[in-house]
Design a protein around this motif. Sequence first.
Motif, PDB file in Angstrom:
ATOM      1  N   ILE A  27      -2.156   5.302  -3.424  1.00 26.32           N
ATOM      2  CA  ILE A  27      -1.076   4.489  -2.867  1.00 26.32           C
ATOM      3  C   ILE A  27      -0.036   4.179  -3.927  1.00 26.32           C
ATOM      4  O   ILE A  27       1.178   4.313  -3.696  1.00 26.32           O
ATOM      5  N   ASP A  30       2.405   6.776  -4.910  1.00 23.36           N
ATOM      6  CA  ASP A  30       3.337   7.124  -3.832  1.00 23.36           C
ATOM      7  C   ASP A  30       2.990   8.468  -3.202  1.00 23.36           C
ATOM      8  O   ASP A  30       3.891   9.236  -2.829  1.00 23.36           O
ATOM      9  N   PRO A  33       1.496   9.318   2.857  1.00 25.93           N
ATOM     10  CA  PRO A  33       0.469   8.576   3.617  1.00 25.93           C
ATOM     11  C   PRO A  33      -0.592   9.466   4.255  1.00 25.93           C
ATOM     12  O   PRO A  33      -1.769   9.097   4.299  1.00 25.93           O
ATOM     13  N   MET A  94      -1.757  -0.474   2.066  1.00 35.98           N
ATOM     14  CA  MET A  94      -0.385   0.024   2.069  1.00 35.98           C
ATOM     15  C   MET A  94       0.589  -1.047   2.564  1.00 35.98           C
ATOM     16  O   MET A  94       1.708  -1.165   2.059  1.00 35.98           O
ATOM     17  N   SER A  98       3.684  -2.842   0.509  1.00 37.96           N
ATOM     18  CA  SER A  98       4.965  -2.510   1.159  1.00 37.96           C
ATOM     19  C   SER A  98       5.243  -1.010   1.158  1.00 37.96           C
ATOM     20  O   SER A  98       6.373  -0.573   0.909  1.00 37.96           O
ATOM     21  N   LYS A  99       4.209  -0.237   1.423  1.00 40.86           N
ATOM     22  CA  LYS A  99       4.363   1.210   1.530  1.00 40.86           C
ATOM     23  C   LYS A  99       4.532   1.588   3.004  1.00 40.86           C
ATOM     24  O   LYS A  99       3.757   1.144   3.851  1.00 40.86           O
ATOM     25  N   ASP A 100       5.554   2.362   3.278  1.00 46.73           N
ATOM     26  CA  ASP A 100       5.844   2.732   4.662  1.00 46.73           C
ATOM     27  C   ASP A 100       4.891   3.827   5.157  1.00 46.73           C
ATOM     28  O   ASP A 100       4.604   4.787   4.438  1.00 46.73           O
TER      29      ASP A 100
END
Length: 201
Positions: A27, A30, A33, A94, A98-100
Amino acid sequence: MLNLIRRDVILQKKLILLFVPFALFFILLDAHPILTFFIASIYVPFNAYAYDEKSDVNILLNSLPYTRKEIIAARYLGALFFMAAAIGLSSIAMLLFSKDFSAIDVGMGAGAFLLFGAVTFPLFYILKQGYITASLMFLIVIGAGIGPFIVRMAGENLTAITNFFTQTSDTILYSGAAIIAVVFYTMSWIFTTFIYQRKAF
């Protein structure tokens, strides 16, 4: 049969504790996903098979009051349970960072896991012990490295395939992919049961 799934949790309790930092690694890097969900999903099931390969636990399992069909069912159902738990925990992580990601990413990651399991799980009952884990790790690394390149080259050079994907709605594409993944996983389950019932330990 639930006791067989619980057994995997107990035997891997130390590895399960490492799951969160393992998922966070991807995560925070980056990673896409879909890749994160896929890698997280295979963590526990793959380690369970690797543990059994080293300890040759099948002799013990066959001495317990479970049929061979139930042993394989516990493997495949347990893998689905661990996949759901891994994707759930990864999704929470995630969101915290704040991972989209989208529902499509979740579905594609789960589908990739089902296809991976469909191909690799039977190998633990077909190939000679001692070589399976290393071979699968090698294939995972190679696949992760050249997979995107192959998909990109196919998209650029195979016009008919590209046109099909661009002209078909996303709903149909994703639904079709999900059905294919489930069918392959089910066929793998049946095939592995067939192999395991005839295997001598």
